[in-house]
Design a protein around this motif. Structure first.
Motif, PDB file in Angstrom:
ATOM      1  N   GLN A 144      82.649  33.304  31.707  1.00 31.68           N
ATOM      2  CA  GLN A 144      81.715  34.430  31.495  1.00 31.68           C
ATOM      3  C   GLN A 144      80.655  34.533  32.584  1.00 31.68           C
ATOM      4  OE1 GLN A 144      81.580  31.613  29.651  1.00 31.68           O
ATOM      5  NE2 GLN A 144      79.480  30.887  29.820  1.00 31.68           N
ATOM      6  N   ASP A 189      82.899  34.545  24.416  1.00 29.65           N
ATOM      7  CA  ASP A 189      83.231  35.958  24.211  1.00 29.65           C
ATOM      8  C   ASP A 189      81.969  36.782  23.962  1.00 29.65           C
ATOM      9  OD1 ASP A 189      82.973  34.552  21.839  1.00 29.65           O
ATOM     10  OD2 ASP A 189      84.701  35.474  20.860  1.00 29.65           O
ATOM     11  N   LEU A 190      80.934  36.130  23.348  1.00 28.21           N
ATOM     12  CA  LEU A 190      79.700  36.838  22.994  1.00 28.21           C
ATOM     13  C   LEU A 190      78.499  36.147  23.639  1.00 28.21           C
ATOM     14  CD1 LEU A 190      80.395  37.243  19.156  1.00 28.21           C
ATOM     15  CD2 LEU A 190      80.784  38.948  20.958  1.00 28.21           C
ATOM     16  N   GLU A 198      76.596  40.098  21.643  1.00 29.01           N
ATOM     17  CA  GLU A 198      77.230  41.224  22.355  1.00 29.01           C
ATOM     18  C   GLU A 198      78.318  40.686  23.287  1.00 29.01           C
ATOM     19  OE1 GLU A 198      76.497  44.581  22.066  1.00 29.01           O
ATOM     20  OE2 GLU A 198      75.346  43.861  20.354  1.00 29.01           O
ATOM     21  N   PRO A 199      79.384  41.472  23.517  1.00 32.86           N
ATOM     22  CA  PRO A 199      80.441  41.042  24.439  1.00 32.86           C
ATOM     23  C   PRO A 199      79.849  40.597  25.780  1.00 32.86           C
ATOM     24  CG  PRO A 199      81.119  43.002  23.293  1.00 32.86           C
ATOM     25  CD  PRO A 199      79.681  42.773  22.907  1.00 32.86           C
ATOM     26  N   PRO A 236      85.519  40.848  27.778  1.00 31.76           N
ATOM     27  CA  PRO A 236      86.351  41.797  27.022  1.00 31.76           C
ATOM     28  C   PRO A 236      87.590  42.242  27.804  1.00 31.76           C
ATOM     29  CG  PRO A 236      84.044  42.368  26.776  1.00 31.76           C
ATOM     30  CD  PRO A 236      84.106  41.262  27.801  1.00 31.76           C
ATOM     31  N   LYS A 264      90.905  32.350  19.862  1.00 31.33           N
ATOM     32  CA  LYS A 264      89.499  32.408  19.463  1.00 31.33           C
ATOM     33  C   LYS A 264      89.208  31.175  18.641  1.00 31.33           C
ATOM     34  CE  LYS A 264      87.507  36.980  19.448  1.00 31.33           C
ATOM     35  NZ  LYS A 264      86.222  37.530  19.017  1.00 31.33           N
TER      36      LYS A 264
END
Ligand code: ADP
Length: 201
Positions: A101, A127-128, A133-134, A139, A150
């Motif tokens: 990320q 993921d968040l 939030e993404p 995404p 996940k």
């Protein structure tokens, strides 16, 4: 021990902090090493261009990795210029990237290019973000991956499966307006479920 996919492909491992993403990346890459696959593992570096480092799980398992400042540094390492890889780049079968990320959107075309060239690409990341939030490029990676896992952690308040990362600043839930990446603050994180994840206005 062959991958279920005939050629290159993209695998993405996501979940909140403490959900075992690094453990799962280490497990998958470790099995590839046992099968004598040539692997290259990267993680983001905020300090230097790149150096030998390690992916470490919260439970203490480690795997040798190169810390890369950005996607270009990964591309360079794989293309051989100043490469720190033990194997010649053409022989790399598996590329693993932790904390994906934190890389910019340029990681997406690199991951797809590697997969197109026959590499098994395994990306792990949040993921968040702390707001729920993404997170950045994740995404699109999730949408483009052949396989998505996940993972959940354990909510530190109620013990339910945790899907969120609670950011605490001096023990208090962080504010919505706080930056996603905060440097030098007294912050900590806890795994939380949807009910116990708190973001202050
Ligand atoms: P991630 O890469 O997703 O942050 P790690 O693989 O680094 O996760 O760490 C997972 C490990 O964190 C677990 O095996 C466990 O030992 C530890 N851990 C600490 N707090 C929690 C929690 N609230 N829920 C689950 N595991 C936790």
């Amino acid at each position: 021990l062959r991958s279920p996919y005939a050629g290159g492909h993209l695998e993405v491992i996501v979940g909140p902090m403490f959900s075992g993403k690094s453990e799962e990346l280490i497990r998958r890459v470790g099995r590839a090493v046992i099968a004598r696959q040539q692997v290259a593992v990267f993680k983001p570096a905020l300090d230097s261009r790149y150096h030998i480092s390690a992916v470490a799980s919260h439970a203490g398992r480690t795997l040798e990795a190169q810390a890369a400042a950005d996607t270009d540094a990964i591309r360079q390492a794989l293309s051989g210029e100043g490469s720190l890889l033990s194997a010649p780049p053409t022989q790399v079968n598996v590329v693993g990237i932790d904390e994906a990320q934190f890389f910019g959107p340029a990681l997406i075309p690199l991951a797809l290019e590697l997969a197109d060239r026959g590499v098994r690409v395994i990306l792990a990341g949040l993921d968040l973000d702390f707001r729920g939030e993404p997170f950045g490029l994740m995404p699109e990676l999730l949408a483009r991956a052949e396989s998505v896992e996940k993972l959940t952690a354990i909510c530190t308040v109620c013990g339910a499966p945790a899907t969120r990362s609670q950011r605490l600043i001096s023990g208090q839930p962080a504010r919505w307006s706080d930056p996603v990446v905060l440097i030098g603050a007294q912050e900590s994180y806890e795994a939380r479920c949807r009910v116990h994840h708190v973001v202050q206005d």
